[in-house]
Design a protein around this motif. Structure first.
Motif, PDB file in Angstrom:
ATOM      1  N   MET A 282     -46.147  -8.262   9.686  1.00  0.00           N
ATOM      2  CA  MET A 282     -47.321  -9.104   9.675  1.00  0.00           C
ATOM      3  C   MET A 282     -48.536  -8.304   9.428  1.00  0.00           C
ATOM      4  O   MET A 282     -48.454  -7.056   9.715  1.00  0.00           O
ATOM      5  CB  MET A 282     -47.484  -9.330  11.259  1.00  0.00           C
ATOM      6  N   ARG A 283     -49.486  -8.665   8.774  1.00  0.00           N
ATOM      7  CA  ARG A 283     -50.664  -8.131   8.466  1.00  0.00           C
ATOM      8  C   ARG A 283     -51.822  -9.072   9.240  1.00  0.00           C
ATOM      9  O   ARG A 283     -52.029 -10.166   9.134  1.00  0.00           O
ATOM     10  CB  ARG A 283     -50.944  -8.146   6.879  1.00  0.00           C
ATOM     11  N   ALA A 284     -52.885  -7.974   9.588  1.00  0.00           N
ATOM     12  CA  ALA A 284     -53.912  -8.644  10.321  1.00  0.00           C
ATOM     13  C   ALA A 284     -55.291  -8.451   9.419  1.00  0.00           C
ATOM     14  O   ALA A 284     -55.467  -7.078   9.161  1.00  0.00           O
ATOM     15  CB  ALA A 284     -54.188  -8.050  11.785  1.00  0.00           C
ATOM     16  N   PHE A 285     -56.132  -9.261   9.598  1.00  0.00           N
ATOM     17  CA  PHE A 285     -57.601  -9.002   8.970  1.00  0.00           C
ATOM     18  C   PHE A 285     -58.402  -9.535  10.103  1.00  0.00           C
ATOM     19  O   PHE A 285     -58.334 -10.554  10.595  1.00  0.00           O
ATOM     20  CB  PHE A 285     -57.606  -9.734   7.650  1.00  0.00           C
ATOM     21  N   VAL A 286     -59.548  -8.822  10.021  1.00  0.00           N
ATOM     22  CA  VAL A 286     -60.623  -8.931  11.252  1.00  0.00           C
ATOM     23  C   VAL A 286     -61.919  -9.406  10.591  1.00  0.00           C
ATOM     24  O   VAL A 286     -62.309  -8.753   9.660  1.00  0.00           O
ATOM     25  CB  VAL A 286     -60.838  -7.673  12.075  1.00  0.00           C
ATOM     26  N   ASN A 287     -62.653 -10.620  11.358  1.00  0.00           N
ATOM     27  CA  ASN A 287     -63.829 -11.135  10.748  1.00  0.00           C
ATOM     28  C   ASN A 287     -63.988 -11.140   9.110  1.00  0.00           C
ATOM     29  O   ASN A 287     -64.941 -10.848   8.395  1.00  0.00           O
ATOM     30  CB  ASN A 287     -64.768 -10.060  11.267  1.00  0.00           C
ATOM     31  N   ARG A 288     -63.051 -11.834   8.604  1.00  0.00           N
ATOM     32  CA  ARG A 288     -62.792 -11.925   7.192  1.00  0.00           C
ATOM     33  C   ARG A 288     -62.632 -13.483   6.741  1.00  0.00           C
ATOM     34  O   ARG A 288     -61.571 -14.134   7.469  1.00  0.00           O
ATOM     35  CB  ARG A 288     -61.910 -11.292   6.328  1.00  0.00           C
ATOM     36  N   GLU A 289     -63.645 -14.159   6.422  1.00  0.00           N
ATOM     37  CA  GLU A 289     -63.610 -15.615   6.121  1.00  0.00           C
ATOM     38  C   GLU A 289     -63.093 -15.725   4.637  1.00  0.00           C
ATOM     39  O   GLU A 289     -62.777 -17.156   4.252  1.00  0.00           O
ATOM     40  CB  GLU A 289     -64.853 -16.178   6.268  1.00  0.00           C
ATOM     41  N   ASP A 290     -62.810 -14.723   3.942  1.00  0.00           N
ATOM     42  CA  ASP A 290     -62.325 -14.970   2.435  1.00  0.00           C
ATOM     43  C   ASP A 290     -60.874 -14.700   2.276  1.00  0.00           C
ATOM     44  O   ASP A 290     -60.415 -14.590   1.212  1.00  0.00           O
ATOM     45  CB  ASP A 290     -62.990 -14.017   1.578  1.00  0.00           C
ATOM     46  N   VAL A 291     -60.239 -14.644   3.249  1.00  0.00           N
ATOM     47  CA  VAL A 291     -58.835 -14.432   3.135  1.00  0.00           C
ATOM     48  C   VAL A 291     -57.883 -15.630   2.854  1.00  0.00           C
ATOM     49  O   VAL A 291     -57.934 -16.587   3.585  1.00  0.00           O
ATOM     50  CB  VAL A 291     -58.226 -13.747   4.521  1.00  0.00           C
ATOM     51  N   ASP A 292     -57.318 -15.646   1.605  1.00  0.00           N
ATOM     52  CA  ASP A 292     -56.187 -16.610   0.999  1.00  0.00           C
ATOM     53  C   ASP A 292     -55.085 -15.897   1.047  1.00  0.00           C
ATOM     54  O   ASP A 292     -54.837 -14.656   1.316  1.00  0.00           O
ATOM     55  CB  ASP A 292     -56.802 -17.447   0.112  1.00  0.00           C
ATOM     56  N   PHE A 293     -53.890 -16.577   0.247  1.00  0.00           N
ATOM     57  CA  PHE A 293     -52.719 -15.981   0.118  1.00  0.00           C
ATOM     58  C   PHE A 293     -52.566 -14.736  -0.798  1.00  0.00           C
ATOM     59  O   PHE A 293     -52.114 -13.606  -0.469  1.00  0.00           O
ATOM     60  CB  PHE A 293     -51.645 -16.961  -0.072  1.00  0.00           C
ATOM     61  N   GLU A 294     -53.604 -14.837  -1.964  1.00  0.00           N
ATOM     62  CA  GLU A 294     -53.478 -13.885  -2.707  1.00  0.00           C
ATOM     63  C   GLU A 294     -54.272 -12.657  -2.237  1.00  0.00           C
ATOM     64  O   GLU A 294     -53.683 -11.429  -2.287  1.00  0.00           O
ATOM     65  CB  GLU A 294     -54.381 -14.245  -4.041  1.00  0.00           C
ATOM     66  N   THR A 295     -55.420 -12.682  -1.616  1.00  0.00           N
ATOM     67  CA  THR A 295     -56.259 -11.674  -0.970  1.00  0.00           C
ATOM     68  C   THR A 295     -55.473 -10.961   0.240  1.00  0.00           C
ATOM     69  O   THR A 295     -55.522  -9.704   0.350  1.00  0.00           O
ATOM     70  CB  THR A 295     -57.653 -11.941  -0.559  1.00  0.00           C
ATOM     71  N   ALA A 296     -54.675 -11.771   1.040  1.00  0.00           N
ATOM     72  CA  ALA A 296     -53.802 -11.205   1.998  1.00  0.00           C
ATOM     73  C   ALA A 296     -52.664 -10.336   1.561  1.00  0.00           C
ATOM     74  O   ALA A 296     -52.359  -9.256   2.127  1.00  0.00           O
ATOM     75  CB  ALA A 296     -53.455 -12.365   2.973  1.00  0.00           C
ATOM     76  N   GLN A 297     -52.437 -10.464   0.479  1.00  0.00           N
ATOM     77  CA  GLN A 297     -51.159  -9.680  -0.310  1.00  0.00           C
ATOM     78  C   GLN A 297     -51.605  -8.458  -0.888  1.00  0.00           C
ATOM     79  O   GLN A 297     -50.928  -7.363  -0.675  1.00  0.00           O
ATOM     80  CB  GLN A 297     -50.388 -10.313  -1.138  1.00  0.00           C
TER      81      GLN A 297
END
Length: 106
Positions: A1-16
């Protein structure tokens, strides 16, 4: 599991491809009563949290029934300061300021 904080631009590609604030290797547990150690300092000033699950132990579909979060909520509201800076003040505004001071006896 990966966590991103205060990022509104996260989609499947950027999450990977992006570097998460923290990531965990999840264990497959039938009772799902596991707790994962989190570095709390990485989650300060949190206003949004995005969790990405890159795999699901080989299942056809991913089902998430519950994600529990523990911590302390602090109600601190920060607002942007609306400030106007002038390189050269306008004379008209200076007269208004003098009038307001004289009405107070200053």
């Amino acid at each position: 599991m990966r966590a991103f904080v205060n990022r509104e631009d996260v989609d499947f590609e950027t999450a990977q491809t992006s570097v998460p604030v923290q990531k965990w290797d999840l264990a497959q547990e039938a009772s799902a009563e596991l707790e994962y150690i989190t570095t709390a300092a990485r989650f300060s000033n949190l206003s949004s949290l995005t969790l990405f699950f890159p795999s699901n132990f080989g299942a056809e579909h991913t089902k998430i029934y519950y994600v529990g979060l523990r911590g302390q909520h602090m109600k601190i509201k920060r607002e942007a300061v609306n400030a106007i800076y002038e390189a050269r003040p306008l004379a008209k505004e200076q007269d208004v300021k003098r009038e307001s001071h004289t009405s107070w006896g200053l």
